[in-house]
Design a protein around this motif. Structure first.
Motif, PDB file in Angstrom:
ATOM      1  N   VAL A   1       0.845  -1.203   0.000  1.00 27.47           N
ATOM      2  CA  VAL A   1       0.000   0.000   0.000  1.00 27.47           C
ATOM      3  C   VAL A   1       0.877   1.249   0.000  1.00 27.47           C
ATOM      4  CG1 VAL A   1      -1.592   1.355   1.406  1.00 27.47           C
ATOM      5  CG2 VAL A   1      -1.991  -1.097   1.069  1.00 27.47           C
ATOM      6  N   LEU A   2       1.922   1.274   0.827  1.00 24.70           N
ATOM      7  CA  LEU A   2       2.816   2.423   0.883  1.00 24.70           C
ATOM      8  C   LEU A   2       3.551   2.598  -0.441  1.00 24.70           C
ATOM      9  CD1 LEU A   2       4.321   2.088   4.486  1.00 24.70           C
ATOM     10  CD2 LEU A   2       2.407   3.508   3.713  1.00 24.70           C
TER      11      LEU A   2
ATOM     12  N   VAL B   1      -5.291   8.471  -2.009  1.00 25.24           N
ATOM     13  CA  VAL B   1      -4.409   8.063  -0.910  1.00 25.24           C
ATOM     14  C   VAL B   1      -5.229   7.453   0.223  1.00 25.24           C
ATOM     15  CG1 VAL B   1      -2.846   8.917   0.877  1.00 25.24           C
ATOM     16  CG2 VAL B   1      -2.614   9.733  -1.471  1.00 25.24           C
ATOM     17  N   VAL B   2      -6.338   8.111   0.568  1.00 21.90           N
ATOM     18  CA  VAL B   2      -7.183   7.609   1.658  1.00 21.90           C
ATOM     19  C   VAL B   2      -7.750   6.242   1.307  1.00 21.90           C
ATOM     20  CG1 VAL B   2      -9.310   8.016   2.961  1.00 21.90           C
ATOM     21  CG2 VAL B   2      -7.747   9.910   2.500  1.00 21.90           C
TER      22      VAL B   2
ATOM     23  N   GLY C   1      -7.799   0.610   2.326  1.00 18.80           N
ATOM     24  CA  GLY C   1      -8.002  -0.708   1.729  1.00 18.80           C
ATOM     25  C   GLY C   1      -7.162  -1.798   2.373  1.00 18.80           C
ATOM     26  N   ALA C   2      -6.153  -1.424   3.143  1.00 22.54           N
ATOM     27  CA  ALA C   2      -5.309  -2.420   3.815  1.00 22.54           C
ATOM     28  C   ALA C   2      -5.950  -2.944   5.091  1.00 22.54           C
ATOM     29  CB  ALA C   2      -3.947  -1.800   4.138  1.00 22.54           C
TER      30      ALA C   2
ATOM     31  N   ARG D   1      -6.295  -1.912  12.060  1.00 23.57           N
ATOM     32  CA  ARG D   1      -6.989  -0.640  11.872  1.00 23.57           C
ATOM     33  C   ARG D   1      -6.052   0.365  11.222  1.00 23.57           C
ATOM     34  NH1 ARG D   1      -8.814   3.278  16.908  1.00 23.57           N
ATOM     35  NH2 ARG D   1      -9.603   5.039  15.649  1.00 23.57           N
ATOM     36  N   VAL D   2      -6.547   1.064  10.193  1.00 23.49           N
ATOM     37  CA  VAL D   2      -5.741   2.045   9.468  1.00 23.49           C
ATOM     38  C   VAL D   2      -6.470   3.396   9.473  1.00 23.49           C
ATOM     39  CG1 VAL D   2      -4.627   2.654   7.290  1.00 23.49           C
ATOM     40  CG2 VAL D   2      -4.790   0.241   7.980  1.00 23.49           C
TER      41      VAL D   2
END
Length: 890
Positions: free
Chosen positions: A87-88, A142-143, A148-149, A155-156
């Protein structure tokens, strides 16, 4: 101008539409360039920021944060890394992303991005532009990618200025709710759909052009991001209110039988004048912010003042054009039918407004004491006011920005969300290391981390994480401790900066300069009202009332936003300090709005005072005739301001609640209770002005000038035509003195047209019907149980010398256009008034004696009579007939 706009309504409408569309096209192509420059001049944090900008120019762009927490195990576990690292990497590959600093990179700096217990970690995302310039599409990508991870147990959340922009409610939500609520109030007040739309359309045109013009101005001067919101807040409020005052006067004119065009012209010449003056006072109050010498506030002044000016311009140009389009349809169908069936209605305040005016005059001391007690109680929380800054910890708990804020505070300490930056000039490595150790040993410091020095090695930056949150008073004390003790003892040329320090310095400078600012706007308001009403007491009373309203409204803010009273009901997530710049902005708006209501209320009182020289009557009539429209206007403003709780902006919500509370207290407690009660108690002193000052003051008429009084020679001609040549000299055929009139019959024999007053001693406390004769508003007064002389009718002392009555047609219809003049035996004018809507008048004489009473009215034959006034009031009704031809007075 009103007539021109009324007759050329199509041209006016086209011009306004062209301006709106043109500004919209220009603003859409140019975009916005809002900047938030919170630093105050000559402060330590500003110096630190300048050094950082010079030494590290590469550190540009907004930096936001992705935070995640695992419910089991550690954030370093392979399963967590397998979900987060891709994701990053995807985010780092997006166009517009400059850098992504991951906790999984090698080195101690990356390892510090994982909490001690290993459950929480974060990555820093640096955009290539500042938050306002980053497209919302990129931020949303970005959000969505980061969120999505998430999975069960992971928790993100995301935080930062750019992220906060996509968490805001849809633009215009607060405005739409406020306008809808205002529409309901207007419909209930007018009972007409078309009349309801007029103030709203006028305000929307003004606010629309104001916002678009502010967008363009942001490219040539520094305009903060909050300025358009505050401009909309004040623009909607004053725009609807100004149009409301004019439309109300216009509808009243039509109901009194005026032609729609003539009614519109008169409405603009009366209420329109007050709108011009009121708008000017708001702009003057806003301009008072310039004395603060803060660049941030300059943009607020520009945006808010521009919107107010356009609101006034729309009220005096666009509104007459819209009135011309509607014509008589500005009235409801029922009103139009009643007007056609029964004819014009008299302008008489009835119902609750008249009863309340009477209650205030009967018990002015009790009303004043109760109002003061209410305002004092609400002002008490002001003693706990603390200025500071809001941050994402004040966001709603459901927002991802609040989630990221809470996770960072949980994993790395509450001070992690507001680190300090100690910037050292000309520092060598050894001195910097020693300074780091000193700071680490300081009370209130949780973590210290020196950053790599600048390229030339001359500037070093030390990041200091406090043990307390950015909004805590302990953090403020830590900043003071570093500046006053730690850094001077180390002998380092260092400055404390960072967002937290900037806001603290901004709050300190604001608090220091606030007394000068308040003094400036109070003095300017005093001078404006002094010139407008030519009185010392009226502007002094207004200044005290404005301070009352400010203290009480800020007391409400402290109770709600600092203490948390009712915050949950209002949807406010977390209590905290009041944003530092809001007192300045709110005081400007509050003083301007308070002056609006003062002008509308006192201008009607002043008009009545000029006509009757009767303070009690002036207070009663002014309150009875304006309280309803003032209260209606206040309800509209309360609806508009309160709706800004939905704006998603903490500053907007704070300003909205504060202004709504201020308007409610100002309209319902001060202007309709305390002000009239105090003016009743002060009596004629309300209108006192030293002669030397009166001669030196410029003349500024809030009310329209009355028709010019007849010249002395014209009055003599009138009297001679009506009574004969001897009438102009009463001693020739009428009573020359009260003594000569001891026997009424003697006078009547000499001059049968002489009208006598009662020569017997006048009893001041007669039954109510005695006073009804010259109280056309149906509010009668007698002494209360303790014989208080404040309740003498009309506020006059016992034995006042007045003549009063009604001017009617032979059919008994009142005539409201009559000029009544009282002259001495030598032809000198002593008093002059215009009759009210019911044909009533009151004239005052200095002493008992013989006087000339003249009545003139357009379209009617003039009349003149000798009257004899005794020690008490004289009732004298007069009939006027329509003039025939152009011959002499009949």
């Amino acid at each position: 101008m009103a007539r021109w706009c009324y007759r050329h309504r199509v041209v006016v409408l086209v011009l306004w539409l062209t301006a709106l569309v043109g500004l919209g096209a220009a603003g859409g192509s140019a975009g916005t360039d809002y900047v938030n420059v919170f630093s105050a001049p000559d402060t330590d944090s500003k110096r630190a920021g300048e050094l950082m900008e010079k030494a590290f120019p590469q550190r540009s762009g907004d930096t936001d944060t992705v935070v995640w927490k695992t419910a089991r195990g550690s954030a370093r576990d392979a399963a967590v890394r397998a979900r987060i690292e891709p994701v990053l990497a995807e985010i780092a590959g997006m166009k517009g992303i400059g850098e992504v600093a991951s906790p999984y990179a090698p080195g101690p700096e990356a390892a510090a991005r994982v909490s001690r217990d290993g459950q929480i970690a974060y990555a820093r995302i640096t955009f290539t532009a500042q938050a306002n310039d980053v497209s919302k599409g990129l931020v949303q990508d970005v959000v969505d990618t980061a969120r999505g991870a998430e999975r069960a147990g992971l928790r993100v959340e995301l935080g930062g200025q750019a992220i906060a922009r996509v968490q805001e409610p849809p633009a215009g939500t607060a405005e739409a709710v406020g306008v809808a609520a205002a529409a309901v109030v207007l419909f209930l007040a007018f009972g007409s759909l078309f009349a309801m739309l007029l103030p709203i359309l006028t305000a929307l045109f003004a606010v629309g052009t104001g916002l678009l013009a502010t967008m363009l101005l942001s490219h040539v001067t520094a305009v903060p991001e909050v300025a358009p919101l505050l401009g909309t807040l004040i623009g909607l409020g004053v725009g609807i209110d100004y149009a409301l005052f004019i439309v109300t006067r216009h509808r009243r004119g039509i109901l009194r039988g005026l032609d729609p065009e003539e009614s519109a012209a008169q409405a603009l010449d009366t209420s329109g004048r007050a709108v011009l003056f009121a708008g000017g006072t708001v702009c003057v109050a806003l301009a008072g912010m310039l004395v603060m010498n803060m660049r941030f506030l300059d943009g607020v002044v520009i945006a808010a003042s521009l919107t107010v000016v356009l609101s006034v311009l729309a009220a005096v140009t666009l509104l007459p054009a819209l009135l011309g389009v509607l014509g008589p349809r500005v009235l409801s169908r029922r009103q139009r039918r009643r007007l056609a069936d029964t004819g014009p209605e008299p302008e008489e305040p009835t119902g609750l407004a008249a009863r309340w005016a009477g209650a205030v005059q009967r018990r002015p001391r009790g009303v004043a004491l109760l109002a003061v007690a209410v305002m004092a109680a609400l002002s008490l929380p002001l003693l706990s006011l603390r200025l500071g800054a809001t941050d994402q910890g004040n966001h709603q708990e459901s927002s991802t920005t609040r989630g990221a804020y809470d996770l960072l505070a949980e994993g790395f300490g509450p001070g992690f969300n507001g680190p300090l930056q100690v910037v050292v000039e000309k520092a060598d490595p050894a001195a910097t290391e020693a300074l780091v150790e000193r700071i680490r040993a300081t009370k209130g410091v949780a973590h210290v981390a020196p950053a790599p020095p600048s390229a030339d090695g001359g500037t070093a930056v030390i990041q200091v994480v406090p043990t307390t949150s950015p909004q805590s008073e302990e953090t403020d004390r830590l900043i003071d401790r570093l500046r006053d003790d730690v850094l001077p003892r180390a002998g380092a040329d260092a400055h404390v900066g960072g967002v937290t320090a900037v806001f603290k310095d901004f709050a300190t400078v604001t608090a220091d300069r606030l007394p000068y600012f308040v003094g400036t706007i109070v003095a300017l308001g005093f001078l404006l009202l002094l010139v407008a009403f030519r009185s010392l007491v009226v502007p002094l009373t207004a200044a005290v009332m404005n301070l009352f309203a400010a203290a009480a409204s800020f007391g409400v803010l402290v109770a709600v936003f600092q203490w948390g009273w009712g915050a949950e009901t209002l949807g406010i997530a977390k209590e905290g300090p009041i944003t530092a710049f809001l007192p300045v902005v709110m005081l400007s708006l509050l003083f301007g709005l308070s002056m609006d209501y003062q002008v509308f209320l006192v201008s009607r009182m002043h008009e009545e005072w000029l006509h009757t020289r009767d303070n009690a009557r002036a207070v009663r009539v002014g309150l009875a005739e304006t309280s309803r429209v003032i209260n209606c206007a206040a309800l509209i403003m309360i609806c508009v301001f309160s709706a800004f709780v939905l704006s998603g902006d903490m500053e907007g919500a704070t300003a909205g609640i504060g202004l709504a509370a201020a308007v409610a207290l100002d309209a319902f407690v001060l202007r309709t209770a305390l002000v009239p009660a105090v003016m009743q108690l002060l009596g004629r002193a309300n209108w006192w002005l030293p002669g030397w000052l009166d001669r030196r003051l410029p003349h500024l008429a809030v009310e329209p000038k009355d028709a010019a009084p007849p010249a002395p020679e014209d009055l003599e001609a009138l009297v001679a035509a009506a009574l004969g040549p001897a009438a102009a000299a009463p001693q020739g055929g009428a009573c020359a003195s009260p003594e000569e009139c001891a026997v009424k019959g003697a006078c009547e024999a000499a001059d049968p047209l002489t009208v006598h007053g009662d020569l017997t001693p006048y009893e001041p406390y007669q039954p109510y019907d005695v006073y009804d004769a010259y109280d056309p508003y149906g509010v009668s007064y007698a002494a209360d149980e303790d014989g208080d002389e404040d309740h003498v009718p009309g506020g006059r002392e016992p034995g006042a010398h007045v003549v009063h009555g009604f001017i009617i047609t032979p059919d008994g219809e009142p005539i409201h256009t009559v000029t009544m003049t009282l002259l001495s035996k030598g032809g000198r004018q002593l008093d002059r008034v215009s009759t009210l809507a019911d044909g009533s008048y009151v004239l005052a004489a200095p002493e008992p004696g013989v006087y000339l009473l003249a009545a003139t009215a357009p379209g009617y034959a003039s009349r003149a009579r000798h009257i004899m006034l005794g020690s008490g009031p004289l009732t004298y009704d007069l009939e006027l007939v329509e003039a025939v031809g152009t011959g002499p007075a009949q």
